[in-house]
Motif scaffolding. Structure first.
Motif, short mmCIF file in Angstrom:
data_model
loop_
_atom_site.label_atom_id
_atom_site.label_comp_id
_atom_site.label_asym_id
_atom_site.label_seq_id
_atom_site.Cartn_x
_atom_site.Cartn_y
_atom_site.Cartn_z
N GLU A 53 37.22 60.23 52.15
CA GLU A 53 36.58 59.06 51.54
C GLU A 53 37.49 58.45 50.48
OE1 GLU A 53 31.85 59.28 51.74
OE2 GLU A 53 32.71 60.87 50.50
N LYS A 54 37.72 57.17 50.65
CA LYS A 54 38.60 56.44 49.74
C LYS A 54 38.11 55.00 49.66
CE LYS A 54 43.50 55.54 49.08
NZ LYS A 54 44.85 55.82 49.56
N GLY A 55 38.09 54.45 48.48
CA GLY A 55 37.63 53.07 48.32
C GLY A 55 37.54 52.68 46.86
N GLN A 56 36.58 51.80 46.57
CA GLN A 56 36.38 51.30 45.21
C GLN A 56 34.88 51.20 44.92
OE1 GLN A 56 38.22 47.46 45.46
NE2 GLN A 56 40.20 48.22 44.75
N VAL A 57 34.54 51.57 43.70
CA VAL A 57 33.20 51.30 43.19
C VAL A 57 33.34 49.97 42.44
CG1 VAL A 57 31.35 52.03 41.65
CG2 VAL A 57 32.68 53.74 42.89
N VAL A 58 32.59 48.96 42.86
CA VAL A 58 32.72 47.63 42.27
C VAL A 58 31.41 47.25 41.58
CG1 VAL A 58 33.24 45.20 42.72
CG2 VAL A 58 34.35 46.97 44.10
N PHE A 59 31.52 46.95 40.29
CA PHE A 59 30.37 46.47 39.52
C PHE A 59 30.38 44.95 39.57
CE2 PHE A 59 30.66 50.73 37.96
CZ PHE A 59 29.35 51.07 37.62
N LEU A 60 29.31 44.38 40.12
CA LEU A 60 29.18 42.93 40.25
C LEU A 60 28.15 42.44 39.25
CD1 LEU A 60 29.01 42.72 44.14
CD2 LEU A 60 31.00 42.25 42.69
N LYS A 61 28.56 41.50 38.40
CA LYS A 61 27.62 40.93 37.43
C LYS A 61 27.09 39.62 37.97
CE LYS A 61 30.32 38.10 34.33
NZ LYS A 61 29.37 37.02 34.49
N PRO A 62 25.90 39.22 37.53
CA PRO A 62 25.33 37.97 38.04
C PRO A 62 26.15 36.76 37.54
CG PRO A 62 23.95 38.88 36.30
CD PRO A 62 25.03 39.88 36.56
N LYS A 63 26.48 35.86 38.47
CA LYS A 63 27.17 34.62 38.10
C LYS A 63 26.14 33.51 37.92
CE LYS A 63 31.11 31.85 39.35
NZ LYS A 63 32.28 31.75 40.22
N ASN A 64 25.18 33.48 38.82
CA ASN A 64 24.03 32.58 38.73
C ASN A 64 22.89 33.25 39.50
OD1 ASN A 64 24.47 31.96 41.49
ND2 ASN A 64 25.90 30.33 40.91
N SER A 65 21.88 32.53 39.86
CA SER A 65 20.73 33.17 40.51
C SER A 65 21.02 33.63 41.94
CB SER A 65 19.53 32.22 40.49
OG SER A 65 19.84 31.05 41.22
N THR A 66 22.11 33.19 42.55
CA THR A 66 22.40 33.57 43.93
C THR A 66 23.76 34.24 44.13
OG1 THR A 66 23.27 31.36 44.40
CG2 THR A 66 20.93 31.74 44.89
N HIS A 67 24.64 34.17 43.17
CA HIS A 67 26.00 34.68 43.34
C HIS A 67 26.36 35.72 42.28
CE1 HIS A 67 26.10 30.95 45.67
NE2 HIS A 67 27.09 31.50 46.36
N TYR A 68 27.35 36.55 42.67
CA TYR A 68 27.86 37.60 41.78
C TYR A 68 29.37 37.45 41.66
CZ TYR A 68 23.38 39.93 42.46
OH TYR A 68 22.05 40.24 42.49
N GLU A 69 29.91 38.06 40.60
CA GLU A 69 31.36 38.14 40.47
C GLU A 69 31.75 39.53 40.02
OE1 GLU A 69 32.87 35.28 37.63
OE2 GLU A 69 31.92 36.26 35.95
N VAL A 70 32.97 39.93 40.35
CA VAL A 70 33.44 41.28 40.04
C VAL A 70 33.63 41.40 38.53
CG1 VAL A 70 35.32 42.94 40.32
CG2 VAL A 70 34.57 41.56 42.26
N TYR A 71 32.98 42.40 37.95
CA TYR A 71 33.19 42.71 36.53
C TYR A 71 34.21 43.84 36.40
CZ TYR A 71 32.53 44.10 31.73
OH TYR A 71 32.76 44.42 30.41
N LEU A 72 34.09 44.87 37.24
CA LEU A 72 34.98 46.02 37.15
C LEU A 72 35.07 46.70 38.50
CD1 LEU A 72 36.56 48.00 35.21
CD2 LEU A 72 34.44 49.28 35.08
N SER A 73 36.26 47.17 38.82
CA SER A 73 36.48 47.90 40.06
C SER A 73 37.11 49.25 39.71
CB SER A 73 37.40 47.09 40.97
OG SER A 73 37.64 47.78 42.17
N ILE A 74 36.53 50.33 40.23
CA ILE A 74 37.00 51.68 39.94
C ILE A 74 37.41 52.34 41.27
CG2 ILE A 74 36.39 53.92 38.95
CD1 ILE A 74 34.03 52.34 37.55
#
Length: 190
Positions: free
Chosen positions: A103-124
């Protein structure tokens, strides 16, 4: 005759010294008012301005009363976060345990950009071959250089996505309340 005169003189001198000593020997004490058993009388009428200030202080204390929510440990495969709801200033605790070797990948925290979209806040990044288990703390912070200017950037529904896996997303909410004592950290910076 000398002996007969000296003895009465010595006796008189001793008597005088003894009387002086008795008269001047007084205990070294002071009179102190006994206040231990006295009660303080409450003021019958409170000044309205003071009463109003006391009520305002009590109201602020009740508003600022803070008790963290119990840990819930929301799970998706080997990934867990500790709560479904946070206040600004609380740390989000991510626990990763039992990753498979491949298993290899990223844990990505997405914060709300508006009521329908998200943006990446942090990737681990994670890699089960290197480290099958670890913990990570995240605390969203205002940053002029990152473009996070006010608390509005963080308040709302967040998602945690596990890129490189088929594990379902996790969701949590950050509410518009600041951890008591951390108010200064969340003043607008832009």
């Amino acid at each position: 005759m000398n002996g007969k005169v000296i003895i009465p003189i010595i006796a008189v001198v001793i008597a005088i010294v003894a009387m002086i000593a008795i008269n001047f020997e007084q205990p070294e004490t002071m009179e102190v008012e006994d206040t231990v058993n006295k009660e303080l009388d409450p003021i019958e009428e409170t000044i309205p301005e003071i009463q109003e200030k006391l009520e305002d202080i009590e109201k602020i204390n009740l508003e600022n009363e803070y008790t963290p929510k119990e840990r819930e440990w929301i799970t998706s495969g080997p990934f867990q976060i500790d709560r479904t709801e946070y206040v600004l200033g609380e740390k989000i605790f991510l626990r990763i345990g039992g990753l498979d070797y491949e298993e290899k990948g990223q844990v990505v925290f997405l914060k709300p950009k508006n009521s329908t979209h998200y943006e990446v806040y942090l990737s681990i990044p994670f890699d089960g071959a290197e480290k099958p288990a670890f913990n990570y703390y995240l605390q969203p912070q205002l940053s002029k250089s990152s473009g996070y200017c006010s608390v509005d950037e963080f308040v709302g529904e967040w998602r945690v996505v596990f890129r490189g896996t088929d594990y379902p997303n996790l969701e949590f909410k950050i509410i518009n309340k600041i951890l008591p004592g951390d108010e200064e950290s969340y003043q607008p910076v832009c």
